[in-house]
Every structure is written in C-alpha cells, then in structure tokens.
Write a protein that holds these residues in place. Structure first.
Motif, mmCIF file in Angstrom:
data_model
loop_
_atom_site.group_PDB
_atom_site.id
_atom_site.type_symbol
_atom_site.label_atom_id
_atom_site.label_comp_id
_atom_site.label_asym_id
_atom_site.label_seq_id
_atom_site.Cartn_x
_atom_site.Cartn_y
_atom_site.Cartn_z
ATOM 1 N N LEU A 221 -4.893 -0.244 2.757
ATOM 2 C CA LEU A 221 -5.593 0.994 2.426
ATOM 3 C C LEU A 221 -5.030 2.169 3.227
ATOM 4 O O LEU A 221 -4.840 3.277 2.689
ATOM 5 N N GLY B 251 -6.065 -6.006 4.516
ATOM 6 C CA GLY B 251 -6.749 -5.063 3.639
ATOM 7 C C GLY B 251 -6.842 -3.678 4.241
ATOM 8 O O GLY B 251 -6.630 -2.667 3.546
ATOM 9 N N SER C 173 -11.606 -8.175 2.695
ATOM 10 C CA SER C 173 -11.615 -8.216 4.153
ATOM 11 C C SER C 173 -12.576 -9.240 4.725
ATOM 12 O O SER C 173 -12.437 -9.625 5.889
ATOM 13 N N SER D 124 -9.669 -3.591 -1.002
ATOM 14 C CA SER D 124 -9.393 -3.816 0.411
ATOM 15 C C SER D 124 -10.642 -4.294 1.148
ATOM 16 O O SER D 124 -10.589 -5.248 1.928
ATOM 17 N N GLY E 289 0.811 -1.209 0.000
ATOM 18 C CA GLY E 289 0.000 0.000 0.000
ATOM 19 C C GLY E 289 0.842 1.255 0.000
ATOM 20 O O GLY E 289 0.519 2.231 -0.696
#
Length: 653
Positions: A132, A128, A118, A114, A87
């Motif tokens: 993010l 996730g 999840s 994401s 990320g």
C-alpha cells in the motif's frame, strides 16, 4: 476475575513504553551500506530518480531486517519486497495514466486488499503495508521512468539489502550451513533454563511465554529448511536430521517443564542449569557435560528427568536415527491463517484501511494536488493495529516526524551541495535496526531518510509540508479509527481468542484420547509427536491472541464501557493449556485416565466458551455442560476450575 487497577491509564502510558533489545550490529552495518550508498550512486551517475527508488526499496527492506536464519530472512524480507515492487507498479501505472481523482477509489481498493490480507500473519501484514505504501508513493511522487522500471528499481534496492544479509552476518556458532538453525534451537534451551529458574516465582508465566516464542522461531527455521530441501528435491542431510532430533528432544523437555511450572515448586539451580549445557553444546560442538541427577519426587519431575535423559542420548548420537516411514509421519496441526484472512476481522480491518486511505487521499488532493502522497503514506503506517494501539501510534508518529523534520531542516539550513542527503540517508539506515525499540524513534529515522529522498528527487522545500500533512493524517486516523463498528475490539480480538480456544480444545481432546497399545511403538511415537504439534499450535495461537489482547487493552475508549478484559481471557486459556500439559505428563506416568463422558464434557465446555467469545451477542451454539471435579485426576480438575472461572467472567461482563 478481578481487574488490576493502574495509576496511569494504559492508553496514556503505552506511548512511553520502550523495548529492551540487544543492538543488532550486523543489521546496523547493513543499514549503513544500503540507502545512503545507493542514493549516492544515483547522484553520481546522474540518475537521481533511480537512486531514490533503489534507496526507498532498501529502506523498506531494512524495516524487516530482523534477527533470524538466512532462510527466515529471505522470507521476511523477500515476500514484502515482492509486494512493495508490485505496489510501485500499480501506483506508477496510475500516475502514468493520469488517473486524477480516480486514484481515490483505486487506493481504497488496494487498501482494502492490503488490510484484509494483513490479519493472516506478521509477514503478510508487513507485505500488505508495504504494498500500500509503495502504491501511494508510486502514484504521487513525480519521478521520471516507466512503471516497470520504477518497480524493478524498488525490487533491486530490496535485493541489495538481502544480498548484504547473506554476506554481512553476526558471528556464527559451530555448525557451518546450519549455524542459524543451531542458534535458534540453542535459544530454546536457554529460554527453557530461564523458565525452570522462574518456577514457583512471579516470573514463571512470562518466562513460559518467552519459551513459547523461542520454540516458534526454531520451529519456523527448521520448517523453512525442510521446505527448501523439498523444493530442491534433495533428501535431508544427516546433520539436518540430527538437529531435528535434538529440537524434538527440546520440545519434549519443554512439555515436562510446563508441568513443573504448573506444580510451582521451586527447583534446585542444577536442574535449571542443565538445559543451558545443551545450548552451549549446540553453539560450540562440544559435549554437554554432566547433567542434574534424576529424582522421582513427582510425576512432572520424573517426566523431566526422563526427557533430560532422552536429550542427552540425542546429543550423544553422531548419526541420526533412520527416517520414519510414510505411515509414521505426524500430520501437521491445522493452519489458521487462511481462515483469518477471510473472516470478519479481515473485512473490518480492510474497511478501516480503505476508509482512512480514501479520506486522506481526497483531503490531500484538495490541499495540494502536486505533493499529495505524504498524507496517505503516513496513514498507511498509522492504521496498522499490530504496530501498537491507535492513540499511541498517532502520538509517536507525530513526535517522530516532528523530530525528523527539525533535524533535516537544520541540516538543510547549515549544509550545501548535493551529497549531504545521501549521508543522512545512510545514517538513518544505520539507525533503523536499533530504532525498532520505539515507534517514535523508528518514525524519526524513516522521516530523515524519506526527506533525503524527496530532497534529491527535486522537492527541497517539502520538510515543513510533511509536518502539516502528518498532523492531518493523525487527525483522520483518530476519527475514522474510533468509528463505532471499526473501533470495536471484539471484532479484531474476538476471532483470535476464539481460534486460540479452539486450538486449546483440539490439544485437550488429543490429550484425553485413548493411547495406542503398548506394543505399537510406532503408533505411540506418532501419538506423542502429534500431541507436541497440537500443543505448539495452541500456544502459538494463544501468543497471537495475547498480542492482540494487550493492544486492545491499551486502546483509548471514549465511552465509559471498559470493554472486555481480553488479557484475562487469554491468561485463563493459557492456564488451561498448562493444566492440560501437566495432565498429559501425569497420564504418561500412569495416572488415572478419565472416562469418555468427563472428557467430552470438558471439550464441549471449551467449544461453547469459544462460541460465546466469538460473538457475545449470540447465544452459544451448544448447551453449557455442568463442570464437576474429575475423579482421580487433579490436573483435569484444575482444567474444569479454570473453565468455570472463564465462564463466570464471561457471564459477568
């Protein structure tokens, strides 16, 4: 099924709930040696940006530093660490490319991926969320360096905490390299003793759920040990196979204990204390000692005493049994994570995350284009459904952020120099493992740490802006999170409850299937092992469904419709699995086996109920069969009764 009335609404009481957990002193020590020292090292080396990024990585890893074996720690910390580094690479690349307003659709896309991923499990959910969060921070924080360098710094911070976890550990029980796995199996025996002590009382069902959670943790620890052996292409060591045999004995004891829980007859204290002797033997390496005397007062008690004797034999062996041949291995229960990651709940949650991130990023760019990242970063943590109900998360997030801002602002007014933020980051890192008890406390610790990073990164005036941005983030998430389609708990809880009912049906179908002939010992062993695996899968999916159901029950619903009482549905499914387990024990002890017609009718009714709960607006795919008492099989009559209650509840909604 009657509802329990509360004096205070669940959505209003949930923000004040506090988890009672032991203090993880080893994790506290690791937290104190991570973010603060790394930030101080960056300041001392004249590379504050590198110190900020490595400290950020260690903070994200510290959130995942939970109790468990070394291998579970590597998975629970390592996978989110890779996601966080990836990320940061995406976000830093967006900043290097000067994406401008194109960052909004880019973050929406990352948010959707994401969020959709999840729902596949807690580890992937954390991965996730951290992917993010670091994407937002990488795209917004004005730190020098190439995207690859920033990603590597974040990964280095995560790996530093992982290295400390391998070095700084809690005192280990006897067992050397297998100490963590032994502790996990010992926890199963302790939870089993607690469950037996609660038989016949109001705490029986919660004790059985804690026993299921202990079984899942031990199963995960041993499964990761076996996976490591396969990756290294080495056969399992004798001590590993011996521990697996003792865990199998614990699993068989748990099955008989569920039958005792179903009978609800209080047990003598010596019976409840017997499994705890096995736990002590695992921790100390000493023999378990004298166990309770056998008693054949019922089929469940006879099965328990037989399983207790098998466990004593397994603990008396110094060498494991010969490994089974390929044909005798038990096929695993069907995994459910992939289906969940591609289902409607994943799409809905991905859409919710994308909308919230897009709206917050656009609002932040309009308000302050230079320091816009705090608002969408806050939304990233607020929009997570497995962190609690939405209203509770927003209240606790604001309270924790306000407390952290006040503490940091007071320190900034009283202290001077460039070193005190590192001390505050170290204090926040030490508090972080303890702060998992409450979301507001965890938010406060993270706020102090992030403000320390931002201060060192060159924005000393950011504390006041963070409080305003947090208020806007709470408002955005409350509005978007309560949109009619995205706020429907049936879209999030229904698939999990449906999968739990389907897992229950697979277990029940196996219980009612004809057993292998008595002269086929290998077939009988594989049949019993398969049944235990299906029962664990049923309870595992039910635990996931219960967690989602309790969260949905505590959500604030603006309308008058109270919605589906999902905890009641899950409780009924749990009782069906308990009754099916008691039935399996009785069938093993010679009870009458129902005919294929009665068995098919019960399994068909369970699948039809799963179809109804998957989408209440759609008629069931199969006709609802008539449920009648099953002749000469009391526990299956209990299964039919629970199914009928579940059907009546669904019809009355």
């Amino acid at each position: 099924m009657p509802r329990h009335r509360r004096a205070v609404p669940a959505w209003l009481a949930h923000p004040f709930r506090w988890q009672r957990l032991p203090v993880p002193w080893a994790a506290v020590a690791r937290g104190a040696l991570c973010a603060g020292p790394l930030l101080a090292a960056g300041i001392a080396a004249g590379r504050p940006a590198a110190g900020v990024l490595t400290a950020l990585g260690s903070m994200l890893a510290g959130v995942n530093d939970r109790p468990g074996t070394r291998r579970t720690g590597i998975v629970h910390i390592g996978l989110p660490a890779l996601a966080a580094a990836f990320g940061m690479l995406i976000g830093a690349s967006l900043r290097a490319a000067d994406a401008g307003w194109w960052v909004v659709p880019a973050l929406c896309a990352v948010g959707f991926v994401s969020g959709a991923g999840s729902v596949a499990g807690p580890v992937r959910s954390t991965a996730g969320m951290q992917m993010l969060a670091t994407t937002v921070l990488g795209a917004g924080m004005p730190l020098p360096g190439t995207p690859w360098a920033k990603a590597l710094y974040v990964l280095a911070g995560c790996l530093w905490l992982l290295l400390l976890r391998l070095v700084l550990r809690s005192p280990r029980p006897a067992g050397g390299p297998l100490s963590g796995e032994r502790a996990a199996v010992a926890a199963v025996f302790d939870a089993l003793s607690d469950a037996l002590a609660a038989v016949g009382g109001p705490g029986a069902e919660p004790a059985r759920r804690r026993l299921t959670a202990a079984l899942d943790r031990a199963d995960e620890a041993l499964r990761l040990r076996r996976l490591t052996s396969r990756l290294l292409r080495r056969p399992a060591r004798p001590e590993e196979r011996l521990l697996a045999e003792r865990f199998a004995a614990a699993t068989a004891l748990c099955e008989a204990s569920v039958a005792l829980l179903w009978e609800a007859r209080p047990l003598p204290p010596r019976v409840a204390a017997s499994p705890r002797r096995f736990a002590r033997a695992l921790r100390t390496g000493e023999p378990p000692g004298r166990l309770s005397a056998p008693e054949n007062s019922s089929a469940a008690r006879g099965a328990f005493d037989h399983a207790l004797l098998d466990a004593a034999v397994a603990f008396a062996r110094e060498r494991p049994l010969p490994p089974p041949t390929t044909g005798e291995r038990t096929p695993p229960a069907r995994p459910t994570g992939t289906r969940g990651a591609l289902g409607p709940a994943a799409r809905d949650y991905g859409l919710r995350v994308a909308l919230c991130i897009g709206a917050s990023t656009a609002a932040a760019l309009l308000l302050r284009a230079d320091h816009w990242y705090w608002l969408p970063a806050t939304v990233t943590f607020l929009v997570k459904p497995d962190l609690g109900p939405l209203f509770s998360r927003t209240v606790n997030r604001f309270a924790g952020t306000a407390a952290g801002v006040l503490v940091f602002a007071a320190a900034a007014a009283l202290l001077s120099g460039s070193w005190w933020p590192a001390a505050f980051a170290g204090a926040g890192g030490a508090l972080l493992p303890f702060a998992t008890r409450h979301f507001a406390l965890q938010t406060g610790a993270i706020t102090v740490m992030v403000l320390s990073f931002v201060y060192v990164g060159g924005a000393p005036e950011a504390a006041g802006e963070r409080l305003v941005d947090t208020s806007l983030a709470c408002a955005i998430v409350l509005v978007v999170g309560h949109l009619p389609r995205l706020a429907d708990p049936r879209r999030r809880v229904g698939p999990r409850v449906t999968e739990a009912l389907r897992s229950t049906e697979r277990f029940l179908r196996h219980v009612l299937a004809p057993r292998p002939a008595a002269n086929q010992e290998a077939g009988i062993g594989a049949f019993a092992a398969r049944r235990l695996a299906l029962r664990r899968d049923a309870y595992r999916t039910l635990a996931q469904a219960r967690a989602a159901a309790e969260t949905a029950a505590a959500e604030f619903r603006p309308g008058r419709d109270p919605g589906t009482d999902w905890p009641t549905v899950v409780a009924a499914a749990e009782r069906i699995v308990d009754a099916a387990t008691a039935c399996a024990v009785r069938l093993d002890r010679g009870a009458h086996r129902p005919g294929p017609e009665e068995s098919a009718r019960l399994c068909q009714a369970l699948l039809a109920m799963a179809d109804v709960l998957e989408d209440p607006r759609r008629p069931p795919g199969t006709p609802q069969p008539e449920l009648r008492p099953v002749p000469d099989c009391a526990t299956l009559t209990d299964v039919a009764a629970e199914l009928e209650r579940l059907r009546e509840y669904a019809a009355a909604r």
